[in-house]
Design an enzyme around this catalytic site. Sequence first.
Site, PDB file in Angstrom:
ATOM      1  N   HIS A 101       1.028  -1.066  -0.061  1.00 58.45           N
ATOM      2  CA  HIS A 101      -0.070   0.180  -0.038  1.00 58.45           C
ATOM      3  C   HIS A 101       1.000   1.126  -0.059  1.00 58.45           C
ATOM      4  O   HIS A 101       1.930   1.044   0.665  1.00 58.45           O
ATOM      5  CB  HIS A 101      -0.902   0.123   1.303  1.00 58.45           C
ATOM      6  N   ASP A 104       2.427   1.859   3.374  1.00 58.80           N
ATOM      7  CA  ASP A 104       3.278   1.233   3.889  1.00 58.80           C
ATOM      8  C   ASP A 104       4.726   1.301   3.423  1.00 58.80           C
ATOM      9  O   ASP A 104       5.758   1.120   4.098  1.00 58.80           O
ATOM     10  CB  ASP A 104       3.334  -0.138   3.072  1.00 58.80           C
TER      11      ASP A 104
HETATM   12  C1  XLS Z   1      -7.612  -6.832   4.238  1.00 59.19           C
HETATM   13  C2  XLS Z   1      -6.900  -7.003   2.975  1.00 59.19           C
HETATM   14  C3  XLS Z   1      -5.903  -5.865   2.475  1.00 59.19           C
HETATM   15  C4  XLS Z   1      -5.589  -6.095   1.020  1.00 59.19           C
HETATM   16  C5  XLS Z   1      -4.946  -4.863   0.345  1.00 59.19           C
HETATM   17  O1  XLS Z   1      -8.321  -7.680   4.863  1.00 59.19           O
HETATM   18  O2  XLS Z   1      -6.819  -8.221   2.731  1.00 59.19           O
HETATM   19  O3  XLS Z   1      -4.895  -6.403   3.124  1.00 59.19           O
HETATM   20  O4  XLS Z   1      -4.959  -7.262   0.639  1.00 59.19           O
HETATM   21  O5  XLS Z   1      -5.378  -3.811   0.865  1.00 59.19           O
END
Ligand code: XLS
Length: 438
Positions: A101, A104
């Site tokens: 993200h 991140d």
């Molecule tokens: C949350 C999601 C997230 C996605 C990316 O539950 O799995 O981590 O993979 O935003």
Amino acid sequence: MGEFFSAIPEIKYEGKNSTNPFAFKYYDKDRKIMGKTMEEHLPFAMAWWHNLGANGVDMFGQGTADKSFGQAPGTMEHAKAKVDAGFEFMKKLGIKYFCFHDIDLVPEADDINETNRRLDEISDYILEKMKGTDIKCLWGTANMFGNPRYMNGAGSTNSADVYCFAAAQVKKALDITVKLGGRGYVFWGGREGYEFLLNTDMKFEQENIANLMHMAVDYGRSIGFKGDFYIEPKPKEPMKHQYDFDAATAIGFLRQYGLDKDFKMNIEANHATLAQHTFEHELRVSAINGMLGSIDANQGDPLLGWDTDEFPCNVYDATLAMYEVLKSGGLTGGFNFDSKNRRPSYTYEDMFHAFILGMDTFALGLIKAAELIEDGRIDNFVKEKYSSFQEGIGKKIRDKSTTLQECSDYALKMKKPELPGSGRQEYLEAVLNNVLFK
Ligand code: XLS
Ligand code: NI
Ligand code: NI
């Protein structure tokens, strides 16, 4: 550089009799299975957020793991140390992809212009790191759920200003994804849903989400992004009702709004089970609609009703998942470990154990799924099960060359049909065990 994980060796395949905790027992990257190497079948990815970010903090207590990598959290030094640690980690495990993200990668600033500047700086740094390696981005995404401005959603927000912030984040995350050679771009609709129907215009919100996605596609294609966009379905958490509940719902949404040519599914195992489906069900629904793109590899806990994001260890489930993947001809995306260590597994060693576990589980799943296909008993059974449609009236039904009248005449002449053949579930479960444990 070997700076962070110097105590841990490069992880190599040693075979199933090895007891070395820092070796693969099943993931043998060069081993060929059904014409492709294991590495080609299984493009594994590291999730930036869990592996380099999550420190075990939960609703009841502080983090247990130190993910500072020697720098003060919230600084660009820390962001760069995460890049260094991440690349060292991926190299040691032979992982070729990462997912992220936007926030991140860098700490979010108060002013989005500054956040974007930081993203430029970190992506230059990552690009530099990528040189001389074959590590690439699997997919990028924008975090449009964490910041308080997204309390009512991003594409689904009631605030046009917030909507534009979401658009700005998507634009920048797409820029970075393309810059880092990403195969895909994910929309996980964190807060795209609602809590209370009486204060919600559901149709309005869904139209706005679709519009945001259309703008993302137009922009992505204009900057040369050739990969797939993905929706990652999830039924709930954080919202009570999420608009992308499961694969069938998300596919319907994409078709309704004309997004189905550019989007596929990113199926997460734990989201499937939260939607009261199996992982393999979600994979099958995506595959038969030509929309199986990528996988978020993790597993949930049947005793807990939330997204526990555990590293996959269940070989039975991995086999059934890989059976679907092989049958569909493989993924255009990859296997992103959207998984985190359990809170008491807080050491660097545990980060490696977790990936060795996950990679070996999917390697076993691949080996066993290929054996199931080669064994042929399941395929033969399914073919035989529907064989009444291969000739006569059955064939006419398949060819769409009959009518309700003709089918009815046929039935009336028969007076009473024989019972359909047995489903043989127990026999097939025994075949599965036979292949798994031979
Ligand atoms: C949350 C999601 C997230 C996605 C990316 O539950 O799995 O981590 O993979 O935003
Ligand atoms: Ni996910
Ligand atoms: Ni998830």
